[in-house]
Design a protein around this motif. Structure first.
Motif, PDB file in Angstrom:
ATOM      1  N   HIS A  13      25.541  35.726  -5.108  1.00 41.11           N
ATOM      2  CA  HIS A  13      26.089  34.917  -4.020  1.00 41.11           C
ATOM      3  C   HIS A  13      24.992  34.466  -3.054  1.00 41.11           C
ATOM      4  O   HIS A  13      24.960  33.307  -2.634  1.00 41.11           O
ATOM      5  CB  HIS A  13      27.153  35.719  -3.268  1.00 41.11           C
ATOM      6  CG  HIS A  13      27.700  35.014  -2.072  1.00 41.11           C
ATOM      7  ND1 HIS A  13      28.570  33.965  -2.168  1.00 41.11           N
ATOM      8  CD2 HIS A  13      27.479  35.212  -0.747  1.00 41.11           C
ATOM      9  CE1 HIS A  13      28.867  33.533  -0.955  1.00 41.11           C
ATOM     10  NE2 HIS A  13      28.221  34.272  -0.076  1.00 41.11           N
ATOM     11  N   GLU A  14      24.095  35.365  -2.709  1.00 42.78           N
ATOM     12  CA  GLU A  14      22.992  35.013  -1.811  1.00 42.78           C
ATOM     13  C   GLU A  14      22.100  33.947  -2.422  1.00 42.78           C
ATOM     14  O   GLU A  14      21.639  33.037  -1.729  1.00 42.78           O
ATOM     15  CB  GLU A  14      22.186  36.261  -1.456  1.00 42.78           C
ATOM     16  CG  GLU A  14      22.909  37.185  -0.492  1.00 42.78           C
ATOM     17  CD  GLU A  14      22.100  38.429  -0.167  1.00 42.78           C
ATOM     18  OE1 GLU A  14      21.067  38.667  -0.826  1.00 42.78           O
ATOM     19  OE2 GLU A  14      22.514  39.162   0.743  1.00 42.78           O
ATOM     20  N   ALA A  15      21.847  34.031  -3.718  1.00 39.55           N
ATOM     21  CA  ALA A  15      21.014  33.032  -4.394  1.00 39.55           C
ATOM     22  C   ALA A  15      21.691  31.659  -4.356  1.00 39.55           C
ATOM     23  O   ALA A  15      21.035  30.636  -4.089  1.00 39.55           O
ATOM     24  CB  ALA A  15      20.742  33.462  -5.827  1.00 39.55           C
ATOM     25  N   GLU A  16      22.992  31.630  -4.605  1.00 31.71           N
ATOM     26  CA  GLU A  16      23.729  30.367  -4.556  1.00 31.71           C
ATOM     27  C   GLU A  16      23.749  29.787  -3.142  1.00 31.71           C
ATOM     28  O   GLU A  16      23.604  28.581  -2.953  1.00 31.71           O
ATOM     29  CB  GLU A  16      25.147  30.569  -5.068  1.00 31.71           C
ATOM     30  CG  GLU A  16      25.209  30.847  -6.556  1.00 31.71           C
ATOM     31  CD  GLU A  16      26.610  31.191  -7.033  1.00 31.71           C
ATOM     32  OE1 GLU A  16      27.546  31.214  -6.209  1.00 31.71           O
ATOM     33  OE2 GLU A  16      26.753  31.446  -8.238  1.00 31.71           O
ATOM     34  N   CYS A  17      23.904  30.639  -2.159  1.00 33.14           N
ATOM     35  CA  CYS A  17      23.909  30.182  -0.765  1.00 33.14           C
ATOM     36  C   CYS A  17      22.539  29.622  -0.370  1.00 33.14           C
ATOM     37  O   CYS A  17      22.460  28.628   0.354  1.00 33.14           O
ATOM     38  CB  CYS A  17      24.298  31.317   0.175  1.00 33.14           C
ATOM     39  SG  CYS A  17      26.058  31.691   0.130  1.00 33.14           S
ATOM     40  N   THR A  18      21.482  30.242  -0.839  1.00 30.31           N
ATOM     41  CA  THR A  18      20.137  29.760  -0.540  1.00 30.31           C
ATOM     42  C   THR A  18      19.939  28.354  -1.089  1.00 30.31           C
ATOM     43  O   THR A  18      19.415  27.475  -0.395  1.00 30.31           O
ATOM     44  CB  THR A  18      19.087  30.721  -1.136  1.00 30.31           C
ATOM     45  OG1 THR A  18      19.272  32.013  -0.563  1.00 30.31           O
ATOM     46  CG2 THR A  18      17.680  30.240  -0.840  1.00 30.31           C
ATOM     47  N   ILE A  19      20.374  28.131  -2.318  1.00 28.27           N
ATOM     48  CA  ILE A  19      20.263  26.795  -2.922  1.00 28.27           C
ATOM     49  C   ILE A  19      21.089  25.792  -2.125  1.00 28.27           C
ATOM     50  O   ILE A  19      20.632  24.680  -1.827  1.00 28.27           O
ATOM     51  CB  ILE A  19      20.710  26.837  -4.394  1.00 28.27           C
ATOM     52  CG1 ILE A  19      19.722  27.657  -5.220  1.00 28.27           C
ATOM     53  CG2 ILE A  19      20.835  25.428  -4.961  1.00 28.27           C
ATOM     54  CD1 ILE A  19      20.206  27.976  -6.626  1.00 28.27           C
ATOM     55  N   ILE A  24      21.415  21.272   1.990  1.00 31.18           N
ATOM     56  CA  ILE A  24      21.863  20.804   3.302  1.00 31.18           C
ATOM     57  C   ILE A  24      20.660  20.423   4.165  1.00 31.18           C
ATOM     58  O   ILE A  24      20.670  19.389   4.837  1.00 31.18           O
ATOM     59  CB  ILE A  24      22.722  21.882   3.995  1.00 31.18           C
ATOM     60  CG1 ILE A  24      24.045  22.044   3.273  1.00 31.18           C
ATOM     61  CG2 ILE A  24      22.938  21.551   5.468  1.00 31.18           C
ATOM     62  CD1 ILE A  24      24.890  23.199   3.758  1.00 31.18           C
ATOM     63  N   LYS A  25      19.619  21.218   4.143  1.00 30.00           N
ATOM     64  CA  LYS A  25      18.420  20.930   4.932  1.00 30.00           C
ATOM     65  C   LYS A  25      17.790  19.612   4.494  1.00 30.00           C
ATOM     66  O   LYS A  25      17.369  18.806   5.331  1.00 30.00           O
ATOM     67  CB  LYS A  25      17.409  22.060   4.800  1.00 30.00           C
ATOM     68  CG  LYS A  25      16.181  21.874   5.668  1.00 30.00           C
ATOM     69  CD  LYS A  25      15.210  23.017   5.474  1.00 30.00           C
ATOM     70  CE  LYS A  25      13.962  22.874   6.305  1.00 30.00           C
ATOM     71  NZ  LYS A  25      13.292  21.607   6.249  1.00 30.00           N
ATOM     72  N   GLU A  26      17.727  19.359   3.189  1.00 29.47           N
ATOM     73  CA  GLU A  26      17.168  18.104   2.699  1.00 29.47           C
ATOM     74  C   GLU A  26      17.982  16.911   3.193  1.00 29.47           C
ATOM     75  O   GLU A  26      17.416  15.897   3.615  1.00 29.47           O
ATOM     76  CB  GLU A  26      17.127  18.106   1.175  1.00 29.47           C
ATOM     77  CG  GLU A  26      16.076  19.019   0.584  1.00 29.47           C
ATOM     78  CD  GLU A  26      16.128  19.058  -0.940  1.00 29.47           C
ATOM     79  OE1 GLU A  26      16.793  18.187  -1.543  1.00 29.47           O
ATOM     80  OE2 GLU A  26      15.508  19.963  -1.518  1.00 29.47           O
ATOM     81  N   LYS A  27      19.298  17.035   3.165  1.00 28.34           N
ATOM     82  CA  LYS A  27      20.148  15.947   3.636  1.00 28.34           C
ATOM     83  C   LYS A  27      19.959  15.714   5.125  1.00 28.34           C
ATOM     84  O   LYS A  27      19.939  14.566   5.581  1.00 28.34           O
ATOM     85  CB  LYS A  27      21.618  16.248   3.323  1.00 28.34           C
ATOM     86  CG  LYS A  27      21.939  16.131   1.855  1.00 28.34           C
ATOM     87  CD  LYS A  27      23.394  16.432   1.582  1.00 28.34           C
ATOM     88  CE  LYS A  27      23.688  16.370   0.087  1.00 28.34           C
ATOM     89  NZ  LYS A  27      25.085  16.695  -0.214  1.00 28.34           N
ATOM     90  N   LEU A  28      19.829  16.773   5.893  1.00 23.39           N
ATOM     91  CA  LEU A  28      19.599  16.623   7.332  1.00 23.39           C
ATOM     92  C   LEU A  28      18.252  15.973   7.612  1.00 23.39           C
ATOM     93  O   LEU A  28      18.131  15.142   8.519  1.00 23.39           O
ATOM     94  CB  LEU A  28      19.690  17.980   8.025  1.00 23.39           C
ATOM     95  CG  LEU A  28      21.093  18.572   8.149  1.00 23.39           C
ATOM     96  CD1 LEU A  28      21.015  19.986   8.708  1.00 23.39           C
ATOM     97  CD2 LEU A  28      21.972  17.705   9.027  1.00 23.39           C
ATOM     98  N   ASP A  29      17.233  16.331   6.844  1.00 16.61           N
ATOM     99  CA  ASP A  29      15.914  15.717   7.019  1.00 16.61           C
ATOM    100  C   ASP A  29      15.966  14.226   6.709  1.00 16.61           C
ATOM    101  O   ASP A  29      15.363  13.411   7.413  1.00 16.61           O
ATOM    102  CB  ASP A  29      14.875  16.413   6.136  1.00 16.61           C
ATOM    103  CG  ASP A  29      14.530  17.806   6.632  1.00 16.61           C
ATOM    104  OD1 ASP A  29      14.803  18.113   7.809  1.00 16.61           O
ATOM    105  OD2 ASP A  29      13.976  18.594   5.828  1.00 16.61           O
ATOM    106  N   ASP A  30      16.686  13.838   5.649  1.00 15.75           N
ATOM    107  CA  ASP A  30      16.839  12.429   5.318  1.00 15.75           C
ATOM    108  C   ASP A  30      17.565  11.688   6.439  1.00 15.75           C
ATOM    109  O   ASP A  30      17.196  10.566   6.802  1.00 15.75           O
ATOM    110  CB  ASP A  30      17.612  12.251   4.007  1.00 15.75           C
ATOM    111  CG  ASP A  30      16.813  12.703   2.792  1.00 15.75           C
ATOM    112  OD1 ASP A  30      15.579  12.844   2.909  1.00 15.75           O
ATOM    113  OD2 ASP A  30      17.427  12.917   1.727  1.00 15.75           O
ATOM    114  N   GLY A  31      18.578  12.317   6.988  1.00 16.26           N
ATOM    115  CA  GLY A  31      19.313  11.705   8.085  1.00 16.26           C
ATOM    116  C   GLY A  31      18.455  11.539   9.323  1.00 16.26           C
ATOM    117  O   GLY A  31      18.585  10.555  10.053  1.00 16.26           O
TER     118      GLY A  31
END
Length: 64
Positions: A13-19, A24-31
């Motif tokens: 679960h932690e591995a999936e959450c990290t991905i 989400i971080k990449e999308k925020l950076d693009d925005g």
């Protein structure tokens, strides 16, 4: 369910959450890049509007 099974599920679960959080971080950076571009465009339009207004005022002052 044993402790080892529970620990394995938690780690998965932690591995999936990290991905997911990285995506989400990449999308925020693009925005942010798009927002910065729009903000610069708006400041440019302010300059154009002020220049046109000043030019119109100067031109009208010559005719009065």
């Amino acid at each position: 369910m044993t402790v080892k099974e529970l620990l394995a599920k938690l780690e998965k679960h932690e591995a999936e959450c990290t991905i997911h959080l990285e995506n989400i971080k990449e999308k925020l950076d693009d925005g942010k890049e798009k927002f910065d571009f729009l903000q610069k465009s708006i400041w440019g339009l302010y300059g154009i509007i002020i220049t046109i207004a000043a030019g119109a005022a100067f031109t009208m002052a010559q005719f009065i």
